[in-house]
Design a protein around this motif. Structure first.
Motif, PDB file in Angstrom:
ATOM      1  N   ARG A 198      40.939  35.040  49.004  1.00 50.51           N
ATOM      2  CA  ARG A 198      39.795  34.707  48.137  1.00 50.51           C
ATOM      3  C   ARG A 198      40.062  33.500  47.244  1.00 50.51           C
ATOM      4  O   ARG A 198      39.160  32.953  46.639  1.00 50.51           O
TER       5      ARG A 198
ATOM      6  N   PHE B  74      35.714  34.749  34.585  1.00 50.45           N
ATOM      7  CA  PHE B  74      36.360  35.998  34.984  1.00 50.45           C
ATOM      8  C   PHE B  74      36.655  36.752  33.701  1.00 50.45           C
ATOM      9  O   PHE B  74      37.274  36.211  32.781  1.00 50.45           O
TER      10      PHE B  74
ATOM     11  N   GLN C  35      38.142  40.438  32.080  1.00 47.57           N
ATOM     12  CA  GLN C  35      38.876  41.651  32.415  1.00 47.57           C
ATOM     13  C   GLN C  35      39.495  42.254  31.161  1.00 47.57           C
ATOM     14  O   GLN C  35      39.977  41.528  30.285  1.00 47.57           O
TER      15      GLN C  35
ATOM     16  N   LEU D 133      37.092  44.184  48.205  1.00 46.30           N
ATOM     17  CA  LEU D 133      37.480  42.795  48.019  1.00 46.30           C
ATOM     18  C   LEU D 133      38.645  42.446  48.933  1.00 46.30           C
ATOM     19  O   LEU D 133      39.572  43.241  49.110  1.00 46.30           O
TER      20      LEU D 133
ATOM     21  N   ARG E 283      36.748  31.530  36.663  1.00 42.07           N
ATOM     22  CA  ARG E 283      36.930  32.144  37.976  1.00 42.07           C
ATOM     23  C   ARG E 283      37.676  31.194  38.903  1.00 42.07           C
ATOM     24  O   ARG E 283      37.425  29.994  38.917  1.00 42.07           O
TER      25      ARG E 283
ATOM     26  N   THR F 226      36.730  33.745  45.173  1.00 41.26           N
ATOM     27  CA  THR F 226      35.413  34.145  45.661  1.00 41.26           C
ATOM     28  C   THR F 226      35.278  35.662  45.540  1.00 41.26           C
ATOM     29  O   THR F 226      36.258  36.349  45.197  1.00 41.26           O
ATOM     30  N   GLU F 227      34.100  36.169  45.832  1.00 40.07           N
ATOM     31  CA  GLU F 227      33.867  37.612  45.837  1.00 40.07           C
ATOM     32  C   GLU F 227      33.800  38.158  47.265  1.00 40.07           C
ATOM     33  O   GLU F 227      33.169  39.183  47.514  1.00 40.07           O
ATOM     34  N   ASN F 228      34.452  37.474  48.204  1.00 47.67           N
ATOM     35  CA  ASN F 228      34.403  37.868  49.614  1.00 47.67           C
ATOM     36  C   ASN F 228      34.980  39.264  49.830  1.00 47.67           C
ATOM     37  O   ASN F 228      36.033  39.607  49.280  1.00 47.67           O
ATOM     38  N   ARG F 229      34.273  40.068  50.637  1.00 51.13           N
ATOM     39  CA  ARG F 229      34.663  41.455  50.880  1.00 51.13           C
ATOM     40  C   ARG F 229      34.762  41.745  52.372  1.00 51.13           C
ATOM     41  O   ARG F 229      34.190  41.023  53.198  1.00 51.13           O
TER      42      ARG F 229
ATOM     43  N   ASP G 234      43.885  38.676  47.389  1.00 56.88           N
ATOM     44  CA  ASP G 234      43.806  37.477  46.552  1.00 56.88           C
ATOM     45  C   ASP G 234      44.030  36.202  47.350  1.00 56.88           C
ATOM     46  O   ASP G 234      43.345  35.203  47.152  1.00 56.88           O
TER      47      ASP G 234
END
Length: 196
Positions: free
Chosen positions: A74, A38, A40, A68, A56, A59-62, A71
């Motif tokens: 995910r 990750f 940033q 997104l 990380r 997940t990148e679940n949307r 938190d």
């Protein structure tokens, strides 16, 4: 002296724990996919941006609109383990070697918070941000933003080599006990909304 201690300790730590870093990177890749790290932009000393690295944990679940998910939805069980053990922060040792961070100092927060600080709160940026800090060993994410900033500024005014050693020892104890990992009702910490 602080910078020399940071470099010497971090370099030694990386030599000793590189097999663990490789294993964790492989596990993140298998359980969460790519990318493993990750990255940033965070404010460093004097608010200067730098790229911070962590393993990380989400997940990148949307949702259906491509946004997104929160938190809490995910963050996986494996991610919770990485956070509770602070193993997700091992890549920040690279930030210490680069000089972006110190082993001890106020935790680097989000760039979007910079214009929200009072002049007193902004003093937390007078020193390099740290992997751990006075606020982390006195509550971490379980304390309020106001308390966190007061502890950060206290550290800026009272920093010393011996205080750093004390904080590093207290960090080891806190990580072992897994205290203050998250704020009640939050996956990590509620968003900072502005001045007090």
């Amino acid at each position: 002296m602080k910078r020399a201690f940071d470099v010497m300790t971090t370099f030694t730590g990386l030599l000793l724990c590189w097999p663990l870093v490789l294993i964790l990177a492989l596990l993140v890749r298998i359980r969460l996919g790519s990318p493993v790290f990750f990255q940033q932009s965070r404010p460093g000393q004097h608010g200067k941006p730098f790229l911070m690295y962590k393993f990380r944990t989400m997940t990148e679940n949307r949702d259906g609109q491509g946004n997104l998910l929160p938190d809490s939805e995910r963050l996986t069980a494996f991610g919770r383990f990485l956070r509770s053990s602070s193993l997700d922060e091992l890549p920040e040792l690279l930030n210490v070697l680069k000089g972006d961070m110190s082993l001890v100092g106020p935790r680097p927060l989000l760039m979007e918070y910079l214009p929200l600080y009072t002049p007193e709160q902004a003093r937390r940026h007078e020193v390099r941000p740290g992997i751990t800090g006075w606020a982390q060993v006195n509550g971490r994410n379980a304390i309020s933003w106001e308390e966190k900033f007061k502890l950060d500024v206290w550290y800026v005014d009272n920093q010393s080599f011996w205080l750093d050693l004390k904080i590093l020892w207290m960090t080891f104890i806190k990580v072992f006990k897994r205290e203050g990992i998250s704020q009640e009702g939050e996956a990590t910490m509620s968003k900072f909304m502005g001045k007090f």
